[in-house]
Structure formats: structure tokens, C-alpha cells
Write a protein that holds these residues in place. Structure first.
Motif, PDB file in Angstrom:
ATOM      1  N   PHE A 194       0.818  -1.212   0.000  1.00  0.00           N
ATOM      2  CA  PHE A 194       0.000   0.000   0.000  1.00  0.00           C
ATOM      3  C   PHE A 194       0.854   1.266   0.000  1.00  0.00           C
ATOM      4  O   PHE A 194       0.464   2.276  -0.564  1.00  0.00           O
ATOM      5  CB  PHE A 194      -0.968  -0.010   1.185  1.00  0.00           C
ATOM      6  CG  PHE A 194      -2.045  -1.043   1.033  1.00  0.00           C
ATOM      7  CD1 PHE A 194      -2.932  -0.972  -0.021  1.00  0.00           C
ATOM      8  CD2 PHE A 194      -2.150  -2.096   1.918  1.00  0.00           C
ATOM      9  CE1 PHE A 194      -3.931  -1.920  -0.182  1.00  0.00           C
ATOM     10  CE2 PHE A 194      -3.141  -3.047   1.762  1.00  0.00           C
ATOM     11  CZ  PHE A 194      -4.032  -2.964   0.711  1.00  0.00           C
ATOM     12  N   ARG A 195       2.038   1.211   0.624  1.00  0.00           N
ATOM     13  CA  ARG A 195       2.922   2.373   0.612  1.00  0.00           C
ATOM     14  C   ARG A 195       3.445   2.659  -0.782  1.00  0.00           C
ATOM     15  O   ARG A 195       3.589   3.810  -1.188  1.00  0.00           O
ATOM     16  CB  ARG A 195       4.120   2.122   1.540  1.00  0.00           C
ATOM     17  CG  ARG A 195       4.062   2.865   2.826  1.00  0.00           C
ATOM     18  CD  ARG A 195       5.314   2.641   3.600  1.00  0.00           C
ATOM     19  NE  ARG A 195       5.588   1.201   3.672  1.00  0.00           N
ATOM     20  CZ  ARG A 195       6.771   0.668   3.824  1.00  0.00           C
ATOM     21  NH1 ARG A 195       7.821   1.403   3.935  1.00  0.00           N
ATOM     22  NH2 ARG A 195       6.923  -0.645   3.874  1.00  0.00           N
TER      23      ARG A 195
ATOM     24  N   LYS B 209       0.873   4.372  -3.165  1.00  0.00           N
ATOM     25  CA  LYS B 209       0.409   5.709  -2.821  1.00  0.00           C
ATOM     26  C   LYS B 209       1.241   6.757  -3.556  1.00  0.00           C
ATOM     27  O   LYS B 209       2.418   6.562  -3.805  1.00  0.00           O
ATOM     28  CB  LYS B 209       0.552   5.968  -1.309  1.00  0.00           C
ATOM     29  CG  LYS B 209      -0.533   5.362  -0.490  1.00  0.00           C
ATOM     30  CD  LYS B 209      -0.546   5.778   0.955  1.00  0.00           C
ATOM     31  CE  LYS B 209       0.664   6.415   1.511  1.00  0.00           C
ATOM     32  NZ  LYS B 209       0.619   6.642   2.940  1.00  0.00           N
ATOM     33  N   LYS B 210       0.612   7.851  -3.879  1.00  0.00           N
ATOM     34  CA  LYS B 210       1.343   8.972  -4.480  1.00  0.00           C
ATOM     35  C   LYS B 210       2.089   9.702  -3.374  1.00  0.00           C
ATOM     36  O   LYS B 210       1.655   9.738  -2.233  1.00  0.00           O
ATOM     37  CB  LYS B 210       0.366   9.927  -5.158  1.00  0.00           C
ATOM     38  CG  LYS B 210      -0.385   9.317  -6.297  1.00  0.00           C
ATOM     39  CD  LYS B 210       0.007   9.991  -7.555  1.00  0.00           C
ATOM     40  CE  LYS B 210      -0.801   9.396  -8.689  1.00  0.00           C
ATOM     41  NZ  LYS B 210      -0.114   9.450  -9.901  1.00  0.00           N
ATOM     42  N   THR B 211       3.206  10.323  -3.729  1.00  0.00           N
ATOM     43  CA  THR B 211       3.936  11.109  -2.743  1.00  0.00           C
ATOM     44  C   THR B 211       3.165  12.395  -2.468  1.00  0.00           C
ATOM     45  O   THR B 211       2.684  13.044  -3.402  1.00  0.00           O
ATOM     46  CB  THR B 211       5.351  11.460  -3.240  1.00  0.00           C
ATOM     47  OG1 THR B 211       5.253  12.087  -4.502  1.00  0.00           O
ATOM     48  CG2 THR B 211       6.223  10.229  -3.346  1.00  0.00           C
TER      49      THR B 211
END
Length: 75
Positions: free
Chosen positions: A31-32, A35-37
Motif C-alpha cells: 500500500f505504501r 500511494k502517491k507522494t
């Protein structure tokens, strides 16, 4: 220095089979990575982005293979 080696051996001896099948770290990474920054944080360099891209592909291929194997053996 030898006491550090003894601690490592003792830690290894305390692991159970349950410890080897923990998948929580994999899901948190999964999931990390997708994810978008957040805005305001600098983007990682190209090498790190490529590594995470390859990891995304390998995770998706692994999941696709697992789904295929489950469907193949179920029917």
C-alpha cells in the motif's frame, strides 16, 4: 563482538513457524508503494522510482499467478 553473535543466534532460535509466515510487512509495503507522494515532499530519485516500479510489477505478477493457481486447482 562475540556477544553480538550469540544474541543473533538466540534470536534466531526463538523464531517460530508463525514468524516466518507474517505477511503484514508485505501488505504495508504494497500500500505504501502504490500511494502517491504527498505534495511538498521531494520526489525520490530515478533509481528508487525504478526499483519501486519493478517491485509493483513483480507483486502484481505474483498475485496474478496465485489467482491463476487457485482457479486452476479449484476447477
Amino acid at each position: 563482538m562475540e556477544s553480538g553473535k550469540k544474541d543473533d543466534v538466540q534470536k534466531g532460535a526463538q523464531n517460530s513457524v508463525k514468524d516466518y509466515f507474517k505477511i503484514g510487512d508485505m501488505f504495508s509495503y504494497f500500500f505504501r508503494v502504490f500511494k502517491k507522494t504527498p505534495e511538498g515532499q521531494p520526489k525520490p530519485n530515478i533509481n528508487l522510482r525504478m526499483m519501486h516500479g519493478i517491485n509493483k510489477i513483480s507483486i502484481l505478477m505474483f498475485l496474478a499467478g496465485m489467482i491463476y493457481m487457485v482457479i486452476k486447482h479449484a476447477f
